[in-house]
Design a protein around this motif. Structure first.
Motif, PDB file in Angstrom:
ATOM      1  N   PHE A   1      -7.268  -9.032   6.655  1.00 54.19           N
ATOM      2  CA  PHE A   1      -5.995  -9.738   6.534  1.00 54.19           C
ATOM      3  C   PHE A   1      -4.998  -9.337   7.623  1.00 54.19           C
ATOM      4  O   PHE A   1      -4.162 -10.139   8.041  1.00 54.19           O
ATOM      5  N   GLY A   2      -5.040  -8.076   8.020  1.00 57.09           N
ATOM      6  CA  GLY A   2      -4.069  -7.596   8.999  1.00 57.09           C
ATOM      7  C   GLY A   2      -3.698  -6.156   8.722  1.00 57.09           C
ATOM      8  O   GLY A   2      -4.210  -5.521   7.788  1.00 57.09           O
ATOM      9  N   SER A   3      -2.806  -5.623   9.532  1.00 60.69           N
ATOM     10  CA  SER A   3      -2.387  -4.225   9.413  1.00 60.69           C
ATOM     11  C   SER A   3      -0.872  -4.146   9.343  1.00 60.69           C
ATOM     12  O   SER A   3      -0.161  -5.051   9.789  1.00 60.69           O
ATOM     13  N   ALA A   4      -0.400  -3.021   8.792  1.00 61.38           N
ATOM     14  CA  ALA A   4       1.035  -2.770   8.703  1.00 61.38           C
ATOM     15  C   ALA A   4       1.281  -1.280   8.897  1.00 61.38           C
ATOM     16  O   ALA A   4       0.457  -0.437   8.512  1.00 61.38           O
ATOM     17  N   VAL A   5       2.394  -0.945   9.496  1.00 57.18           N
ATOM     18  CA  VAL A   5       2.761   0.446   9.749  1.00 57.18           C
ATOM     19  C   VAL A   5       3.466   1.016   8.538  1.00 57.18           C
ATOM     20  O   VAL A   5       4.293   0.343   7.906  1.00 57.18           O
ATOM     21  N   LEU A   6       3.135   2.262   8.190  1.00 54.69           N
ATOM     22  CA  LEU A   6       3.831   2.948   7.110  1.00 54.69           C
ATOM     23  C   LEU A   6       5.293   3.141   7.488  1.00 54.69           C
ATOM     24  O   LEU A   6       5.622   3.539   8.609  1.00 54.69           O
ATOM     25  N   ARG A   7       6.167   2.869   6.533  1.00 55.28           N
ATOM     26  CA  ARG A   7       7.605   2.953   6.776  1.00 55.28           C
ATOM     27  C   ARG A   7       8.259   3.875   5.761  1.00 55.28           C
ATOM     28  O   ARG A   7       7.838   3.967   4.620  1.00 55.28           O
ATOM     29  N   GLY A   8       9.346   4.528   6.206  1.00 54.98           N
ATOM     30  CA  GLY A   8      10.195   5.296   5.301  1.00 54.98           C
ATOM     31  C   GLY A   8       9.403   6.305   4.498  1.00 54.98           C
ATOM     32  O   GLY A   8       8.610   7.078   5.026  1.00 54.98           O
TER      33      GLY A   8
ATOM     34  N   PHE B   1      -6.014   3.364   4.685  1.00 51.17           N
ATOM     35  CA  PHE B   1      -5.121   4.185   5.500  1.00 51.17           C
ATOM     36  C   PHE B   1      -5.955   4.817   6.612  1.00 51.17           C
ATOM     37  O   PHE B   1      -6.972   5.468   6.359  1.00 51.17           O
ATOM     38  N   ASP B   2      -5.521   4.627   7.854  1.00 56.60           N
ATOM     39  CA  ASP B   2      -6.305   5.095   9.005  1.00 56.60           C
ATOM     40  C   ASP B   2      -6.260   6.602   9.210  1.00 56.60           C
ATOM     41  O   ASP B   2      -7.035   7.146  10.007  1.00 56.60           O
ATOM     42  N   GLY B   3      -5.322   7.293   8.519  1.00 57.64           N
ATOM     43  CA  GLY B   3      -5.154   8.729   8.724  1.00 57.64           C
ATOM     44  C   GLY B   3      -4.139   9.026   9.818  1.00 57.64           C
ATOM     45  O   GLY B   3      -3.788   8.159  10.623  1.00 57.64           O
ATOM     46  N   ASP B   4      -3.653  10.247   9.827  1.00 55.31           N
ATOM     47  CA  ASP B   4      -2.750  10.678  10.897  1.00 55.31           C
ATOM     48  C   ASP B   4      -3.175  12.069  11.356  1.00 55.31           C
ATOM     49  O   ASP B   4      -4.295  12.504  11.085  1.00 55.31           O
ATOM     50  N   ARG B   5      -2.319  12.767  12.048  1.00 58.07           N
ATOM     51  CA  ARG B   5      -2.715  14.043  12.641  1.00 58.07           C
ATOM     52  C   ARG B   5      -3.141  15.072  11.603  1.00 58.07           C
ATOM     53  O   ARG B   5      -3.960  15.942  11.874  1.00 58.07           O
ATOM     54  N   PHE B   6      -2.572  14.998  10.390  1.00 66.46           N
ATOM     55  CA  PHE B   6      -2.826  16.029   9.401  1.00 66.46           C
ATOM     56  C   PHE B   6      -3.382  15.496   8.094  1.00 66.46           C
ATOM     57  O   PHE B   6      -3.588  16.263   7.159  1.00 66.46           O
TER      58      PHE B   6
ATOM     59  N   PRO C   1       3.623  10.512   5.114  1.00 64.84           N
ATOM     60  CA  PRO C   1       2.495  10.132   5.974  1.00 64.84           C
ATOM     61  C   PRO C   1       2.928   9.132   7.031  1.00 64.84           C
ATOM     62  O   PRO C   1       3.860   8.331   6.814  1.00 64.84           O
ATOM     63  N   ARG C   2       2.263   9.166   8.150  1.00 62.12           N
ATOM     64  CA  ARG C   2       2.534   8.226   9.235  1.00 62.12           C
ATOM     65  C   ARG C   2       1.234   7.542   9.618  1.00 62.12           C
ATOM     66  O   ARG C   2       0.146   8.078   9.418  1.00 62.12           O
TER      67      ARG C   2
ATOM     68  N   ALA D   1       0.857  -1.190   0.000  1.00 58.89           N
ATOM     69  CA  ALA D   1       0.000   0.000   0.000  1.00 58.89           C
ATOM     70  C   ALA D   1       0.891   1.237   0.000  1.00 58.89           C
ATOM     71  O   ALA D   1       1.816   1.357   0.814  1.00 58.89           O
ATOM     72  N   THR D   2       0.609   2.153  -0.913  1.00 60.47           N
ATOM     73  CA  THR D   2       1.346   3.410  -0.992  1.00 60.47           C
ATOM     74  C   THR D   2       0.401   4.552  -0.667  1.00 60.47           C
ATOM     75  O   THR D   2      -0.639   4.716  -1.317  1.00 60.47           O
ATOM     76  N   VAL D   3       0.746   5.321   0.352  1.00 66.47           N
ATOM     77  CA  VAL D   3      -0.082   6.440   0.791  1.00 66.47           C
ATOM     78  C   VAL D   3       0.616   7.742   0.403  1.00 66.47           C
ATOM     79  O   VAL D   3       1.811   7.925   0.673  1.00 66.47           O
ATOM     80  N   THR D   4      -0.123   8.634  -0.241  1.00 64.27           N
ATOM     81  CA  THR D   4       0.393   9.938  -0.662  1.00 64.27           C
ATOM     82  C   THR D   4      -0.400  11.027   0.038  1.00 64.27           C
ATOM     83  O   THR D   4      -1.637  10.986   0.061  1.00 64.27           O
ATOM     84  N   GLY D   5       0.307  11.991   0.606  1.00 68.02           N
ATOM     85  CA  GLY D   5      -0.348  13.102   1.298  1.00 68.02           C
ATOM     86  C   GLY D   5       0.032  14.434   0.681  1.00 68.02           C
ATOM     87  O   GLY D   5       1.154  14.606   0.179  1.00 68.02           O
ATOM     88  N   SER D   6      -0.885  15.385   0.708  1.00 61.24           N
ATOM     89  CA  SER D   6      -0.633  16.723   0.154  1.00 61.24           C
ATOM     90  C   SER D   6       0.104  17.577   1.164  1.00 61.24           C
ATOM     91  O   SER D   6      -0.391  18.616   1.624  1.00 61.24           O
TER      92      SER D   6
END
Length: 590
Positions: free
Chosen positions: A174-181, A569-574, A159-160, A149-154
């Protein structure tokens, strides 16, 4: 007698920084002085939206000013984020002033400063925090049994957070994974196409490009005088800013005006007006904004337009013009708050050579000017003339400005070192920027190359101060003269120099060749009166930047049939949550 205190704005975290940035303003206690503005002590409070602001939404900042518990209704409030000036709004009959702005993703510490008037002394609010959200998108791919999964933020930060993978056919998680790098774009790269900025002479001498909020929607617009070679007519072109960073052109109309001098809100309706002249430069016309990108001529006054501000503390914007032989005198046209001028006074033998601002923190606007004598002409270097709140500078002794450059063109005011005292920048005829740091008394520290306050830049078309990276510290963005081709017309992509403020009055140079911040029109004309707070133009850039990060999960063993897999993607602070398009898998994908 009063002490003016600038309260610390607190801690602010911006989404475009990898970690928290601590910002603070020094507590500045002015020496005891009698304010020529009203003697009543005032209190200022600022309010911002308490809930996170959706991406692209215009925010309304509101300040309340009181004296002994009663509303203060005369004067102006200056809004700031950290040390960055966001804009100024006039107090209304209920004691409030409001400013509309767009913000990039991040958390911002907002303060409001009542600038002082006949109704009371200046005062500063405590900080209130605003959280602005961006936009996110998620994509999903599957290779050799691994879900990516690739998450892109403006936002110019990766993204975290967490991504969760689902099978929509079997309703299986299936499960969850933390965004890395992840990767981050600088935001300082080719972006929006710039407006036609005209020639070097147009920008520096004729001031034919001005920015403002002409329709009162909180998004910067710009005005440009152009020439229609087909009809032989001059045209007034208005471009209204949109929430997505683009501009909509108002149908242009022929105009008699040849020069745009400055932009300010002369009738306190929240919409920026224009001051322009026809062929006779000894008189200017005030064009009142109709709120739709058109203007109505309201008043004509003597002289060439020079500066705007409330010089006598009555809560109404006044106009300074150059009058007399060789434009050797400054005349103050007192505004009546309706777009007309009721009186005028010639109060200074000389001319403006820098932006007007309150350089000594006494609640009265000061001016940087060069005195004039018919025997010797203009003084070679300017001085700071502290205002006394009456609008009369005729008996005020100037404070010489040290090391002012030959041929210097003073630009916008900003608090470059975060000490709560106004500074300004000047550009000389040898292609250098000079940073003049104020000490809060009307004096300035002499710039020097060794101190990092004389900065070689190359030939410039124009420059502006704004917060490019969202850290609450003013930066400088300049358009290089090489942005024009041999015919003096703008190249498709301008050459932009970005100086990132360190917060101490010095800068880190970003190699911004072919870089275009989204707020390019704010660079217009290098006209200090266009860029001071009375223009009501925001000082935070909405940089077209993106950050990306990935999350990996090995797909579990699949049952028979086709499986429709999505990533959430669960979202983050911003950044808000986002769902990917489905990817179809069959058992043999493993």
């Amino acid at each position: 007698m009063s002490h003016l205190q600038h309260l610390p704005p607190g801690v602010r975290r911006a989404a475009n920084l990898p970690s928290a940035v601590l910002l603070s303003l020094l507590v500045v206690i002015g020496s005891p002085k009698l304010f020529a503005a009203g003697s009543a002590a005032t209190a200022t409070a600022v309010s911002v939206p308490s809930a996170p602001v959706s991406s692209g939404q215009v925010v309304t900042l509101t300040a309340m000013v009181t004296a002994s518990g009663a509303p203060v209704t005369v004067g102006f409030v200056d809004f700031r984020e950290g040390s960055v000036d966001l804009g100024t709004a006039s107090l209304q009959s209920n004691g409030t002033a409001s400013l509309k702005l767009q913000f990039p993703p991040g958390r911002f510490a907002i303060t409001a400063r009542f600038m002082g008037s006949n109704a009371g002394q200046p005062s500063v609010s405590r900080s209130e925090f605003l959280r602005q959200m961006g936009e996110s998108s998620t994509s999903l791919s599957a290779t050799n049994g691994v879900l990516t999964a690739t998450v892109t933020g403006s936002q110019p930060a990766a993204p975290r957070g967490v991504v969760t993978f689902f099978d929509l056919e079997t309703h299986r998680r299936f499960g969850s994974a933390v965004l890395r790098g992840g990767t981050v774009s600088s935001g300082l790269q080719p972006g929006l196409a710039p407006p036609a900025v005209g020639t070097y002479a147009d920008l520096f001498q004729y001031r034919n490009l001005l920015s403002g909020d002409f329709n009162g929607d909180g998004i910067p617009d710009y005005a440009l005088l152009s020439y229609d070679s087909a009809t032989g007519e001059n045209m007034l072109d208005i471009f209204l800013g949109q929430a997505n960073g683009t501009y909509t052109a108002v149908p242009p109309g022929a105009t008699e005006y040849l020069r745009l001098y400055l932009a300010a809100d002369f009738n306190n309706d929240g919409k920026t007006d224009l001051v322009a002249s026809v062929s006779d430069p000894r008189s200017v016309s005030l064009l009142i904004s109709n709120g739709d990108g058109t203007f109505t001529p309201q008043a004509s006054v003597d002289g060439a337009g020079n500066a705007a501000g409330d010089f006598n503390g009555d809560g109404k914007v006044d106009l300074i013009t150059n009058t007399g032989n060789a434009f050797s005198s400054l005349t103050l046209q007192f505004g009546d708050g309706t777009g007309n001028f009721n009186t005028q006074t010639t109060y200074f033998a000389g001319g403006l050579s820098g932006p007007v601002a309150d350089y000594n923190n006494d609640g009265n606007l000061d001016l940087i000017g060069q005195s004039y004598s018919f025997d010797t002409g203009y003084a070679p270097y300017p001085s700071d003339y502290p205002g006394n709140g009456s609008g009369d500078f005729s008996t005020i002794a100037g404070i010489p400005i040290p090391s002012y450059p030959t041929g210097g063109i003073a630009g916008p005011v900003a608090d470059f070192n975060g000490d709560g005292k106004e500074d300004f920048v000047a550009y000389d005829d040898s292609a250098n920027l000079y940073i003049f740091l104020g000490d809060g008394t009307g004096n300035f520290i002499a710039p020097s190359a060794a101190a990092g306050t004389i900065i070689p830049t190359g030939a410039l078309l124009g420059y502006s101060t704004l917060d490019v990276n969202g850290d609450g510290i003013p930066d400088i963005v300049a358009v290089l003269e090489s942005s024009l081709n041999a015919d003096g017309q703008p190249n498709p992509v301008p050459n932009v120099l970005v100086l990132i403020g360190k917060g101490d009055g010095t800068f880190t140079t970003y190699n911004g060749v072919s870089a275009t911040p989204a707020t390019y029109p704010l660079l217009g004309a290098n006209n200090p009166n266009d860029l001071v707070s009375f223009s009501n133009v925001g000082g935070i850039a909405s940089v077209p930047a993106t950050g990306t990060a990935t999350a990996l999960l090995r797909a579990p063993r699949l049952g028979p049939g086709r499986h429709r897999i999505v990533a959430l993607f669960d979202g983050d602070r911003f950044l808000p949550p986002s769902l990917s398009a489905p990817v179809w898998l069959t058992p043999w994908h493993r």
